[in-house]
Design an enzyme around this catalytic site. Structure first.
Site, short mmCIF file in Angstrom:
data_model
loop_
_atom_site.label_atom_id
_atom_site.label_comp_id
_atom_site.label_asym_id
_atom_site.label_seq_id
_atom_site.Cartn_x
_atom_site.Cartn_y
_atom_site.Cartn_z
N ASN A 9 0.86 -1.18 0.00
CA ASN A 9 0.00 0.00 0.00
C ASN A 9 0.90 1.24 0.00
OD1 ASN A 9 -1.82 2.02 0.52
ND2 ASN A 9 -2.35 1.33 2.59
N LYS A 11 0.05 4.29 -0.24
CA LYS A 11 -0.60 5.47 0.36
C LYS A 11 -0.38 6.70 -0.53
CE LYS A 11 -0.18 3.24 4.77
NZ LYS A 11 -0.13 3.31 6.21
N HIS A 98 -9.51 1.06 5.00
CA HIS A 98 -8.24 1.27 5.68
C HIS A 98 -8.47 2.21 6.87
CE1 HIS A 98 -4.17 2.52 6.56
NE2 HIS A 98 -3.76 1.44 5.92
N GLU A 100 -6.89 4.62 7.95
CA GLU A 100 -6.70 6.05 7.65
C GLU A 100 -7.95 6.64 7.00
OE1 GLU A 100 -2.98 5.53 5.58
OE2 GLU A 100 -2.08 4.93 7.49
N GLU A 172 -5.28 -4.96 10.59
CA GLU A 172 -4.26 -3.94 10.78
C GLU A 172 -4.54 -3.17 12.07
OE1 GLU A 172 -2.35 -2.80 6.77
OE2 GLU A 172 -4.07 -1.51 7.08
N GLY A 178 2.51 2.25 10.71
CA GLY A 178 3.46 3.35 10.56
C GLY A 178 4.20 3.72 11.84
N SER A 219 3.49 -2.06 10.35
CA SER A 219 4.94 -2.13 10.58
C SER A 219 5.53 -3.51 10.26
CB SER A 219 5.28 -1.71 12.02
OG SER A 219 4.89 -0.38 12.23
P1 PGA Z 1 2.86 0.27 7.57
O1 PGA Z 1 1.39 0.46 6.95
O2 PGA Z 1 3.42 -1.01 7.01
O3 PGA Z 1 3.62 1.48 7.11
O4 PGA Z 1 2.71 0.21 9.06
C1 PGA Z 1 0.54 -0.63 6.75
C2 PGA Z 1 -0.78 -0.16 6.19
O5 PGA Z 1 -1.26 0.91 6.62
O6 PGA Z 1 -1.35 -0.81 5.30
#
Ligand code: PGA
Length: 262
Positions: A9, A11, A98, A100, A172, A178, A219
């Site tokens: 992803n 983003k 997601h 976010e 997640e 992140g 992460s």
């Molecule tokens: P990350 O994000 O690997 O940077 O923690 C995962 C995601 O949001 O899909």
């Protein structure tokens, strides 16, 4: 056998030229490890979907996803992108729900269900994300939060959608996204097993056990992927930060290929 999947992803990262070189670099590395057993998905920003889909010709087992879609096919929704547009740009998958999107764009379960249905109608496979916040985990309500996120969307879908592999789930935990603090392999396994158990209450065991891949995200990187992917109910990863480096994402994919071959 459930499909093993590694999804990246991106983003809201990369300009056009950066995105094309990231995709090119990754495809070159991936071509050294062709795999039938692992599905690879990359989710670049909307403006790059078509171009990156074109680069995919001759790359079997690699697919392109959008990161979101609107719940209508067209209309006066300035700034939005529909599932039919995504499909027409040759992407095959879409990430929906997601954290976010839930957090910064206030997307609700009701809206997410509409998006999922619209995406399926347009023949996109959905990567549906669920996950609890740190406050929810600390208050010990993480299992009920996940149960509710499943009820709001996945439980409304027909068995035939799941048995056709049209829904991929991604667990997640928000506190792991992140942050550099991944869920431990035991925490991931515990929640993935819980998710599967909830699904078995609604869908047939054969469908849930064989057709619903559940990815871990948060992460996930080259250092922890092997342990996470080795868990019996973890079928791969949804990778954010580490998918922005071709070598790291290719290495994570290689780890999954190594385990899928076992
Ligand atoms: P990350 O994000 O690997 O940077 O923690 C995962 C995601 O949001 O899909």
């Amino acid at each position: 056998m459930r499909r093993k999947i590694v999804a990246g992803n991106w983003k809201m990262n990369k300009t056009y030229s950066e995105a094309i070189s990231l995709a090119d670099d990754f495809f070159q590395l991936a071509a050294k490890d062709p795999s039938d057993s692992v599905l690879t998905i990359i989710a670049p920003p909307f403006p790059f979907l078509r171009e990156i889909s074109k680069c995919l010709e001759g790359q079997p087992g690699i697919f392109v996803a959008a990161q979101n879609c609107h719940h209508e096919n067209s209309g006066a929704f300035t700034g939005e992108v529909s599932a039919s547009m995504i499909r027409s740009a040759d992407a095959s998958h879409v990430i929906i729900g997601h954290s976010e999107r839930r957090q910064y764009f206030a997307e609700t379960g009701e809206q997410l269900l509409k998006k999922v249905n619209r995406a399926l109608e347009n023949e996109l496979t959905v990567i549906f994300c669920i996950g609890e916040t740190s406050e929810q985990r600390n208050s010990d309500i993480h299992f009920s939060v996940i149960r509710q996120q499943l009820e709001e969307v996945v439980f409304h879908l027909g068995e035939e959608i799941l048995s056709a592999g049209k829904i991929i789930l991604a667990y997640e935990p928000v506190w792991a996204i992140g942050t550099g603090v991944n869920a431990s392999a035991a925490q991931a396994q515990e929640m993935h097993a819980f998710i599967r158990e909830q699904l078995r209450g609604k869908f047939s065991a054969a469908t849930v056990n064989e057709k619903v891949s559940i990815l871990y995200g948060g992460s996930c990187n080259t250092g922890n992927a092997a342990e996470l992917f080795a868990q019996p109910d973890v079928d791969g990863g949804l990778i954010g930060g580490a998918s922005l480096k071709a070598a790291d994402f290719a290495a994570i994919r290689r780890i999954m290929i190594g385990q899928a071959g076992l």
